[in-house]
Design a protein around this motif. Structure first.
Motif, short mmCIF file in Angstrom:
data_model
loop_
_atom_site.label_atom_id
_atom_site.label_comp_id
_atom_site.label_asym_id
_atom_site.label_seq_id
_atom_site.Cartn_x
_atom_site.Cartn_y
_atom_site.Cartn_z
N ARG A 275 0.06 38.04 48.78
CA ARG A 275 0.04 38.58 47.40
C ARG A 275 0.23 37.52 46.31
O ARG A 275 1.20 37.54 45.58
N GLY A 276 -0.68 36.63 46.21
CA GLY A 276 -0.63 35.66 45.11
C GLY A 276 0.11 34.38 45.39
O GLY A 276 0.14 33.48 44.55
N ILE A 277 0.74 34.27 46.54
CA ILE A 277 1.44 33.04 46.93
C ILE A 277 0.63 32.37 48.04
O ILE A 277 0.30 33.01 49.03
N ILE A 278 0.33 31.11 47.86
CA ILE A 278 -0.34 30.34 48.91
C ILE A 278 0.55 29.14 49.22
O ILE A 278 0.95 28.41 48.31
N ILE A 279 0.83 28.96 50.51
CA ILE A 279 1.66 27.85 50.95
C ILE A 279 0.80 26.95 51.83
O ILE A 279 0.27 27.39 52.85
N PHE A 280 0.67 25.70 51.41
CA PHE A 280 -0.06 24.70 52.18
C PHE A 280 0.97 23.87 52.93
O PHE A 280 1.94 23.40 52.33
N TYR A 281 0.76 23.67 54.21
CA TYR A 281 1.69 22.91 55.04
C TYR A 281 0.97 21.72 55.66
O TYR A 281 0.01 21.90 56.42
N ASP A 282 1.40 20.51 55.31
CA ASP A 282 0.84 19.29 55.87
C ASP A 282 -0.69 19.30 55.81
O ASP A 282 -1.37 19.04 56.78
N LYS A 283 -1.19 19.65 54.64
CA LYS A 283 -2.63 19.81 54.45
C LYS A 283 -3.10 18.93 53.30
O LYS A 283 -2.43 18.82 52.28
N ILE A 284 -4.26 18.35 53.47
CA ILE A 284 -4.86 17.56 52.39
C ILE A 284 -5.22 18.50 51.24
O ILE A 284 -5.86 19.53 51.45
N ILE A 285 -4.79 18.14 50.05
CA ILE A 285 -5.07 18.92 48.85
C ILE A 285 -6.06 18.13 48.00
O ILE A 285 -5.72 17.09 47.46
N LEU A 286 -7.26 18.65 47.90
CA LEU A 286 -8.30 17.98 47.13
C LEU A 286 -8.37 18.57 45.73
O LEU A 286 -8.28 19.78 45.55
N THR A 287 -8.54 17.69 44.74
CA THR A 287 -8.58 18.14 43.35
C THR A 287 -9.91 17.83 42.68
O THR A 287 -10.10 18.16 41.52
N GLY A 288 -10.80 17.19 43.39
CA GLY A 288 -12.08 16.83 42.79
C GLY A 288 -12.06 15.47 42.09
O GLY A 288 -13.06 15.01 41.57
N ARG A 289 -10.90 14.84 42.07
CA ARG A 289 -10.74 13.52 41.46
C ARG A 289 -10.09 12.58 42.46
O ARG A 289 -9.28 12.99 43.29
N TYR A 290 -10.46 11.31 42.35
CA TYR A 290 -9.86 10.29 43.21
C TYR A 290 -8.39 10.11 42.83
O TYR A 290 -8.04 10.05 41.65
N ILE A 291 -7.54 10.02 43.84
CA ILE A 291 -6.12 9.80 43.61
C ILE A 291 -5.74 8.46 44.24
O ILE A 291 -5.92 8.26 45.44
N GLU A 292 -5.25 7.58 43.41
CA GLU A 292 -4.85 6.23 43.83
C GLU A 292 -3.83 6.31 44.95
O GLU A 292 -2.88 7.09 44.89
N GLY A 293 -4.03 5.53 45.98
CA GLY A 293 -3.09 5.47 47.09
C GLY A 293 -3.22 6.62 48.08
O GLY A 293 -2.47 6.70 49.03
N GLY A 294 -4.14 7.53 47.84
CA GLY A 294 -4.37 8.62 48.78
C GLY A 294 -3.22 9.60 48.94
O GLY A 294 -3.05 10.20 49.99
N ALA A 295 -2.42 9.78 47.89
CA ALA A 295 -1.28 10.70 47.95
C ALA A 295 -1.77 12.14 47.77
O ALA A 295 -1.58 12.76 46.73
N ILE A 296 -2.44 12.65 48.80
CA ILE A 296 -3.04 13.98 48.72
C ILE A 296 -2.58 14.90 49.85
O ILE A 296 -3.13 15.98 50.03
N ARG A 297 -1.56 14.48 50.58
CA ARG A 297 -1.10 15.28 51.71
C ARG A 297 0.43 15.41 51.71
O ARG A 297 1.12 14.88 52.59
N PRO A 298 0.96 16.14 50.75
CA PRO A 298 2.41 16.35 50.76
C PRO A 298 2.79 17.28 51.91
O PRO A 298 1.93 17.93 52.51
N ASP A 299 4.07 17.33 52.22
CA ASP A 299 4.52 18.18 53.33
C ASP A 299 4.24 19.65 53.06
O ASP A 299 3.73 20.36 53.92
N ILE A 300 4.57 20.12 51.85
CA ILE A 300 4.41 21.54 51.51
C ILE A 300 3.99 21.64 50.05
O ILE A 300 4.52 20.93 49.19
N VAL A 301 3.05 22.55 49.77
CA VAL A 301 2.70 22.90 48.39
C VAL A 301 2.76 24.42 48.29
O VAL A 301 2.18 25.13 49.11
N ILE A 302 3.50 24.92 47.31
CA ILE A 302 3.58 26.35 47.04
C ILE A 302 2.82 26.62 45.75
O ILE A 302 3.16 26.07 44.70
#
Length: 162
Positions: A75-102
C-alpha cells in the motif's frame, strides 16, 4: 600447559597485535573469509525485518527465519533491499546500491539506509562517509521520484555495540 601464549600477534592474520578492535573489524584474514560481511548482513536483515513489521508487511515471526527480498511493498510503501537504484543520471563513485531504501509513495518521502561496522576509532568518520557517499543518489532520487523529503540514515555499529 595453560594454553596462554606470549605472542601478541593476531591468531588469524599474524600481521597485527590481536585486540578486540582488530578482531571485530580489521583482520584481513577474517575479512577475506567473509566474517565482517556476514555480521553486516545480519544487521541489515534485522533492520529490514523491523521496517517490514513497522509498515505492516507480512514477515516471519522470528527474525532468523526472515529472508529479505530485493523489493518488498505494501500500500504505497516500497522497500528496496541491497538493490541497485537507478535514477537515469550518472552517479560519481557508483554509490547506487545502499543497503535499504524505503520509498513512501503516498507521502512522497524516502529514506536511504546504509550500515557500516568500523573500528571504534572511525565511528564519526564512518557516519560522515556514508552520508557523503549517498548524497548524489539522494539528490537524484528527490528529482526522479518527485519527493518532498529524503533522508540518509547511516547505521554505525561499533565494537562496543556488538
Amino acid at each position: 600447559m595453560s594454553g596462554v601464549s606470549g605472542n601478541d600477534q593476531c591468531r588469524f592474520c599474524h600481521t597485527a597485535v590481536e585486540s578486540v578492535g582488530h578482531l571485530v573489524s580489521a583482520s584481513q584474514t577474517l575479512l577475506a573469509d567473509g566474517h565482517y560481511t556476514a555480521c553486516h548482513n545480519k544487521i541489515c536483515k534485522y533492520i529490514h525485518w523491523k521496517i517490514c513489521k513497522e509498515y505492516k508487511i507480512e514477515v516471519k515471526d522470528k527474525v532468523w527465519d526472515h529472508e529479505p527480498e530485493s523489493v518488498t511493498s505494501n500500500r504505497g510503501i516500497i522497500i528496496f533491499y541491497d538493490k541497485i537504484i537507478l535514477t537515469g543520471r550518472y552517479i560519481e563513485g557508483g554509490a547506487i546500491r545502499p543497503d535499504i531504501v524505503i520509498w513512501n509513495k503516498e507521502e512522497t518521502t524516502a529514506k536511504i539506509i546504509d550500515v557500516t561496522l568500523p573500528t571504534d576509532f572511525g565511528l564519526n568518520r564512518a557516519e560522515r562517509q556514508k552520508i557523503t557517499k549517498y548524497q548524489e543518489l539522494k539528490n537524484n532520487l528527490k528529482n526522479t521520484w518527485e519527493l518532498k523529503e529524503i533522508g540518509i540514515i547511516s547505521v554505525v555499529v561499533g565494537q562496543q555495540d556488538l
